[in-house]
Design a protein around this motif. Structure first.
Motif, PDB file in Angstrom:
ATOM      1  N   LEU A  66       0.832  -1.208   0.000  1.00  0.00           N
ATOM      2  CA  LEU A  66       0.000   0.000   0.000  1.00  0.00           C
ATOM      3  C   LEU A  66       0.864   1.254   0.000  1.00  0.00           C
ATOM      4  CD1 LEU A  66      -2.880  -0.884   2.487  1.00  0.00           C
ATOM      5  CD2 LEU A  66      -3.064  -0.564   0.018  1.00  0.00           C
ATOM      6  N   VAL A  67       1.855   1.286   0.876  1.00  0.00           N
ATOM      7  CA  VAL A  67       2.738   2.452   0.978  1.00  0.00           C
ATOM      8  C   VAL A  67       3.514   2.641  -0.326  1.00  0.00           C
ATOM      9  CG1 VAL A  67       4.762   3.390   2.168  1.00  0.00           C
ATOM     10  CG2 VAL A  67       2.892   2.377   3.480  1.00  0.00           C
ATOM     11  N   GLU A  68       4.036   1.556  -0.869  1.00  0.00           N
ATOM     12  CA  GLU A  68       4.799   1.644  -2.124  1.00  0.00           C
ATOM     13  C   GLU A  68       3.941   2.174  -3.269  1.00  0.00           C
ATOM     14  OE1 GLU A  68       6.346  -2.311  -2.558  1.00  0.00           O
ATOM     15  OE2 GLU A  68       7.959  -1.957  -1.106  1.00  0.00           O
ATOM     16  N   LEU A  69       2.639   1.887  -3.231  1.00  0.00           N
ATOM     17  CA  LEU A  69       1.720   2.381  -4.264  1.00  0.00           C
ATOM     18  C   LEU A  69       1.226   3.799  -3.970  1.00  0.00           C
ATOM     19  CD1 LEU A  69      -0.398  -0.847  -4.872  1.00  0.00           C
ATOM     20  CD2 LEU A  69       1.362   0.128  -6.371  1.00  0.00           C
ATOM     21  N   GLY A  70       1.629   4.335  -2.826  1.00  0.00           N
ATOM     22  CA  GLY A  70       1.248   5.698  -2.481  1.00  0.00           C
ATOM     23  C   GLY A  70      -0.080   5.822  -1.758  1.00  0.00           C
ATOM     24  N   HIS A  71      -0.521   4.729  -1.119  1.00  0.00           N
ATOM     25  CA  HIS A  71      -1.804   4.741  -0.408  1.00  0.00           C
ATOM     26  C   HIS A  71      -1.574   4.559   1.091  1.00  0.00           C
ATOM     27  CE1 HIS A  71      -3.806   4.688  -4.230  1.00  0.00           C
ATOM     28  NE2 HIS A  71      -3.106   3.624  -4.581  1.00  0.00           N
ATOM     29  N   ARG A  72      -2.429   5.199   1.875  1.00  0.00           N
ATOM     30  CA  ARG A  72      -2.317   5.112   3.331  1.00  0.00           C
ATOM     31  C   ARG A  72      -3.124   3.952   3.909  1.00  0.00           C
ATOM     32  NH1 ARG A  72      -3.851  10.479   2.449  1.00  0.00           N
ATOM     33  NH2 ARG A  72      -5.819   9.864   3.343  1.00  0.00           N
ATOM     34  N   SER A  73      -4.078   3.433   3.125  1.00  0.00           N
ATOM     35  CA  SER A  73      -4.974   2.392   3.634  1.00  0.00           C
ATOM     36  C   SER A  73      -5.620   1.652   2.463  1.00  0.00           C
ATOM     37  CB  SER A  73      -6.073   3.030   4.493  1.00  0.00           C
ATOM     38  OG  SER A  73      -6.874   3.873   3.674  1.00  0.00           O
ATOM     39  N   VAL A  74      -6.290   0.554   2.777  1.00  0.00           N
ATOM     40  CA  VAL A  74      -7.051  -0.162   1.756  1.00  0.00           C
ATOM     41  C   VAL A  74      -8.155   0.755   1.219  1.00  0.00           C
ATOM     42  CG1 VAL A  74      -8.591  -2.119   1.335  1.00  0.00           C
ATOM     43  CG2 VAL A  74      -6.535  -2.438   2.711  1.00  0.00           C
ATOM     44  N   GLU A  75      -8.761   1.507   2.109  1.00  0.00           N
ATOM     45  CA  GLU A  75      -9.810   2.446   1.701  1.00  0.00           C
ATOM     46  C   GLU A  75      -9.282   3.435   0.662  1.00  0.00           C
ATOM     47  OE1 GLU A  75     -13.025   5.440   3.841  1.00  0.00           O
ATOM     48  OE2 GLU A  75     -11.468   4.500   5.037  1.00  0.00           O
ATOM     49  N   ASP A  76      -8.109   3.954   0.890  1.00  0.00           N
ATOM     50  CA  ASP A  76      -7.468   4.886  -0.040  1.00  0.00           C
ATOM     51  C   ASP A  76      -7.191   4.200  -1.383  1.00  0.00           C
ATOM     52  OD1 ASP A  76      -6.255   7.349  -0.772  1.00  0.00           O
ATOM     53  OD2 ASP A  76      -4.294   6.675  -0.076  1.00  0.00           O
ATOM     54  N   LEU A  77      -6.713   2.962  -1.349  1.00  0.00           N
ATOM     55  CA  LEU A  77      -6.460   2.182  -2.568  1.00  0.00           C
ATOM     56  C   LEU A  77      -7.747   2.005  -3.370  1.00  0.00           C
ATOM     57  CD1 LEU A  77      -4.654   0.231  -4.320  1.00  0.00           C
ATOM     58  CD2 LEU A  77      -5.457  -1.583  -2.788  1.00  0.00           C
ATOM     59  N   VAL A  78      -8.808   1.589  -2.701  1.00  0.00           N
ATOM     60  CA  VAL A  78     -10.079   1.351  -3.400  1.00  0.00           C
ATOM     61  C   VAL A  78     -10.630   2.669  -3.946  1.00  0.00           C
ATOM     62  CG1 VAL A  78     -12.425   0.452  -3.188  1.00  0.00           C
ATOM     63  CG2 VAL A  78     -10.530  -0.737  -2.064  1.00  0.00           C
ATOM     64  N   ASP A  79     -10.499   3.752  -3.188  1.00  0.00           N
ATOM     65  CA  ASP A  79     -10.936   5.067  -3.683  1.00  0.00           C
ATOM     66  C   ASP A  79     -10.250   5.428  -5.000  1.00  0.00           C
ATOM     67  OD1 ASP A  79     -12.833   5.897  -1.800  1.00  0.00           O
ATOM     68  OD2 ASP A  79     -11.327   6.834  -0.505  1.00  0.00           O
ATOM     69  N   GLU A 101     -18.577  -5.807  14.463  1.00  0.00           N
ATOM     70  CA  GLU A 101     -18.137  -6.880  15.358  1.00  0.00           C
ATOM     71  C   GLU A 101     -18.062  -8.196  14.582  1.00  0.00           C
ATOM     72  OE1 GLU A 101     -19.834  -9.232  19.224  1.00  0.00           O
ATOM     73  OE2 GLU A 101     -20.395  -7.139  18.953  1.00  0.00           O
ATOM     74  N   GLY A 102     -16.984  -8.911  14.761  1.00  0.00           N
ATOM     75  CA  GLY A 102     -16.814 -10.193  14.086  1.00  0.00           C
ATOM     76  C   GLY A 102     -16.069 -10.076  12.766  1.00  0.00           C
ATOM     77  N   ALA A 103     -15.879  -8.854  12.283  1.00  0.00           N
ATOM     78  CA  ALA A 103     -15.094  -8.643  11.069  1.00  0.00           C
ATOM     79  C   ALA A 103     -13.860  -7.851  11.458  1.00  0.00           C
ATOM     80  CB  ALA A 103     -15.911  -7.886  10.027  1.00  0.00           C
ATOM     81  N   MET A 104     -12.795  -8.050  10.722  1.00  0.00           N
ATOM     82  CA  MET A 104     -11.579  -7.302  11.011  1.00  0.00           C
ATOM     83  C   MET A 104     -11.832  -5.820  10.757  1.00  0.00           C
ATOM     84  SD  MET A 104      -8.849  -9.806   9.150  1.00  0.00           S
ATOM     85  CE  MET A 104      -7.482  -8.716   9.442  1.00  0.00           C
ATOM     86  N   PRO A 105     -11.212  -4.927  11.525  1.00  0.00           N
ATOM     87  CA  PRO A 105     -11.364  -3.495  11.247  1.00  0.00           C
ATOM     88  C   PRO A 105     -10.918  -3.195   9.823  1.00  0.00           C
ATOM     89  CG  PRO A 105     -10.272  -3.834  13.340  1.00  0.00           C
ATOM     90  CD  PRO A 105     -10.366  -5.180  12.667  1.00  0.00           C
ATOM     91  N   GLY A 106     -11.735  -2.438   9.109  1.00  0.00           N
ATOM     92  CA  GLY A 106     -11.407  -2.121   7.728  1.00  0.00           C
ATOM     93  C   GLY A 106     -11.628  -3.276   6.784  1.00  0.00           C
ATOM     94  N   ALA A 107     -12.423  -4.248   7.171  1.00  0.00           N
ATOM     95  CA  ALA A 107     -12.665  -5.422   6.331  1.00  0.00           C
ATOM     96  C   ALA A 107     -13.537  -5.063   5.134  1.00  0.00           C
ATOM     97  CB  ALA A 107     -13.332  -6.525   7.143  1.00  0.00           C
ATOM     98  N   MET A 108     -13.076  -5.446   3.957  1.00  0.00           N
ATOM     99  CA  MET A 108     -13.836  -5.243   2.732  1.00  0.00           C
ATOM    100  C   MET A 108     -14.820  -6.400   2.564  1.00  0.00           C
ATOM    101  SD  MET A 108     -12.692  -2.426   1.444  1.00  0.00           S
ATOM    102  CE  MET A 108     -13.505  -2.552  -0.142  1.00  0.00           C
ATOM    103  N   GLY A 109     -15.969  -6.096   1.997  1.00  0.00           N
ATOM    104  CA  GLY A 109     -16.972  -7.122   1.761  1.00  0.00           C
ATOM    105  C   GLY A 109     -17.768  -6.828   0.505  1.00  0.00           C
ATOM    106  N   VAL A 110     -18.577  -7.791   0.115  1.00  0.00           N
ATOM    107  CA  VAL A 110     -19.399  -7.696  -1.088  1.00  0.00           C
ATOM    108  C   VAL A 110     -20.868  -7.686  -0.681  1.00  0.00           C
ATOM    109  CG1 VAL A 110     -20.062  -8.863  -3.228  1.00  0.00           C
ATOM    110  CG2 VAL A 110     -17.666  -8.881  -2.485  1.00  0.00           C
TER     111      VAL A 110
END
Length: 139
Positions: A66-79, A101-110
């Motif tokens: 993420l950092v190498e691609l210039g993003h601070r987070s998964v959210e930033d990458l997806v944006d 609750e029950g999902a990892m913080p910042g967990a992506m889902g469909v």
């Protein structure tokens, strides 16, 4: 944007891909939340919304990528790759991020309807879409 622009038969491909991930345990780089979302998007649209994501095999290397691609987070990458939509307007096949609750913080889902599926430690976890913090349209 939304379901109207998706190729014919996307609903069947969405369901088939979700079935293929049932019972699959979380593993960084091969079976993680972003990998699940990307696989579903490829099945639905025949395109990967984040096509040039380098391989990673741990939480550390994922963060490093993420950092190498210039993003601070998964959210930033997806944006950088998908347009945001209001959580309440997310449709089946769209992506959401939750800290429920029950999902990892910042967990992506469909999104599958009123619920979204997230890849948990031992398989798919179902969470109400309206608990999501962000949503993105997948066409």
């Amino acid at each position: 944007m939304g379901a109207a622009m998706r190729p014919e038969g996307w609903e069947l491909r969405l369901a088939a891909e979700i079935r293929a991930w049932e019972g699959r345990a979380f593993e960084w780089g091969t079976a993680d939340c972003l990998g699940f979302c990307r696989a579903v998007a490829r099945a639905m649209t025949a395109a990967d919304p984040i096509p040039d994501l380098p391989a990673y095999g741990s939480e550390y290397t994922a963060a490093k990528v993420l950092v190498e691609l210039g993003h601070r987070s998964v959210e930033d990458l997806v944006d950088a790759h998908l347009p945001r939509v209001a959580v309440a307007r997310a449709r089946r096949g769209d992506w959401v991020m939750t800290a429920a609750e029950g999902a990892m913080p910042g967990a992506m889902g469909v999104v599958t309807g009123r619920y979204a599926l997230h890849l948990g430690a031992t398989g798919l976890v179902r969470r109400p879409v309206l608990t999501a913090e962000a949503a993105w349209c997948v066409d």
